[in-house]
Design an enzyme around this catalytic site. Structure first.
Site, short mmCIF file in Angstrom:
data_model
loop_
_atom_site.label_atom_id
_atom_site.label_comp_id
_atom_site.label_asym_id
_atom_site.label_seq_id
_atom_site.Cartn_x
_atom_site.Cartn_y
_atom_site.Cartn_z
N ARG A 1 54.38 42.46 32.41
CA ARG A 1 54.10 43.75 31.79
C ARG A 1 52.79 44.39 32.23
O ARG A 1 52.74 45.57 32.55
CB ARG A 1 54.05 43.65 30.26
CG ARG A 1 55.37 43.72 29.59
CD ARG A 1 55.34 42.89 28.33
NE ARG A 1 55.15 41.50 28.69
CZ ARG A 1 56.16 40.69 28.96
NH1 ARG A 1 57.38 41.11 28.86
NH2 ARG A 1 55.94 39.44 29.32
N THR A 2 51.72 43.61 32.20
CA THR A 2 50.41 44.21 32.49
C THR A 2 50.42 44.75 33.92
O THR A 2 50.01 45.89 34.17
CB THR A 2 49.29 43.16 32.31
OG1 THR A 2 49.45 42.58 31.03
CG2 THR A 2 47.92 43.81 32.39
N LYS B 1 43.86 31.62 53.16
CA LYS B 1 43.09 31.11 54.31
C LYS B 1 41.71 30.65 53.85
O LYS B 1 40.90 30.23 54.67
CB LYS B 1 42.92 32.20 55.36
CG LYS B 1 44.19 32.73 55.95
CD LYS B 1 43.82 33.77 57.02
CE LYS B 1 45.02 34.58 57.47
NZ LYS B 1 44.62 35.78 58.21
C1 NCD Z 1 49.52 38.12 27.42
C2 NCD Z 1 48.49 37.58 28.39
O1 NCD Z 1 48.73 37.55 29.61
O2 NCD Z 1 47.43 37.24 27.90
N1 NCD Z 1 50.56 38.79 28.09
C3 NCD Z 1 50.37 40.11 28.33
O3 NCD Z 1 49.53 40.52 29.08
N2 NCD Z 1 51.11 40.96 27.60
C4 NCD Z 1 50.00 37.13 26.43
C5 NCD Z 1 50.59 35.85 26.91
O4 NCD Z 1 50.76 35.61 28.11
O5 NCD Z 1 50.93 35.04 26.04
#
Ligand code: NCD
Length: 317
Positions: free
Chosen positions: A59-60, A88
């Site tokens: 998602r991010t 590398k």
């Molecule tokens: C979270 C993260 O990466 O911290 N995910 C996200 O960015 N929505 C939460 C998780 O991975 O549990």
């Protein structure tokens, strides 16, 4: 309002003032309208975002890419570092210098706490922390806070229960810090197994703002009073002993049974991914669940707002 975010880094909630938060929220409203009406526009044409993800992300990563593209900008998307010079043996410092030459903004995710902050020393362009190990995840906290406030526009006092891996979960670290700074009164319930308690540093930070904090491992005692139930995944990748993970991975399993005394207005949130049944799939379609609807959508709008404010000086949309 002057755009104080222009050219600035966003590596921690410490970088965000209440004034800036309001600016982001106002711009987020505009972005929501823009996406709904036109899908986007070309205000970031000529700008390039490098998304450097040294840890897994769905998602991010994709919401930052989508945000940039909806505003007409270009992207250098690196999700995983295979096929790059890092394989590398190139140093992190050189990698950051290289990308800050090609891009106007770096979005960095890294397993090591503090790496995005450190990269500001090497980067000539703004850096956004997209998650640093067990540290922080500020853009997530901004959209989680936005989502909570949109659901409760008039409630001056909110009872927010953070549930699960509070020790290793960077989303809850940033969320607790950010909610604490706002002008709402928050009653925090920190609910976790004993080995996964909220770090002292975060508790101290929250306490500075005189909010009430209750700590417990008993979810059932706190569900009935909660306005917000923010559930998190037990962060398997942070455990050195798999056996310890196995013992706590399913410590909480939120389902309709445990919600029987919950408020009608309760909202159930999760930063996703749900990995070990911490929220039963039966709740995916419950009207109180917003992790697959508004919480997720707001991630895109907030990231569009952030990129717009960081990359464009003009304060008006
Ligand atoms: C979270 C993260 O990466 O911290 N995910 C996200 O960015 N929505 C939460 C998780 O991975 O549990």
């Amino acid at each position: 309002m002057t755009n104080m975010l222009f050219g600035k880094n966003l590596v921690s909630i410490d970088d965000i003032s209440l004034q800036n938060l309001n600016l982001i929220f106002t711009r987020t409203e505009e972005m929501k309208k823009l996406v709904k009406e036109k899908g986007g526009d070309s205000r970031l044409k000529g700008k390039i975002l490098a998304a450097l993800f040294f840890e897994p992300s769905t998602r991010t990563f994709s919401s930052f890419i989508s945000a940039m593209q909806r505003l007409g900008g270009g992207i250098i998307p690196l999700n995983g570092m295979t096929n790059t010079s890092i394989e590398k043996g190139e140093s992190f410092e050189h990698t950051v210098k290289v990308f800050s030459t090609y891009a106007d903004c770096l979005v960095i995710r890294h397993p090591q706490v503090g790496l995005p902050k450190k990269s500001c020393l090497y980067s000539t362009v703004p850096v956004i922390n997209a998650g640093d190990g067990i540290g922080e995840h500020p853009s997530q906290a901004i959209y989680d806070t936005y989502t909570i406030f949109k659901h409760f526009p008039h409630k001056k006092e909110l009872i927010v229960s953070l549930v699960g891996d509070l020790k290793n979960g960077r989303t809850v670290h940033s969320l607790a810090k950010l909610l604490a700074k706002t002008n709402r009164k928050i009653h925090f319930n920190f609910i976790s197994p004993k080995i996964l308690k909220m770090p002292e540093e975060i508790k101290r930070n929250v306490a500075l703002y005189h909010h009430k904090i209750d700590e417990t491992d008993k979810l059932s005692e706190k569900v009935g009073m909660s306005d917000v139930l923010y559930v998190t995944r037990v962060q398997k990748e942070r455990f050195t002993k798999l056996i310890e993970y196995e013992m706590v991975k399913s410590y909480y399993q939120v389902d309709s049974q445990i919600l029987k005394n919950a408020k009608k207005e309760l909202i159930i949130m999760h930063p996703l991914p749900i990995a070990a049944g911490e929220i039963n799939t039966e709740l995916d379609t419950d009207p109180r669940s917003i992790y697959l609807t508004s919480q997720l959508q707001n991630g895109l709008y907030v990231r569009m707002a952030l990129l717009d404010l960081i990359l464009r000086k003009e304060s008006n949309g």
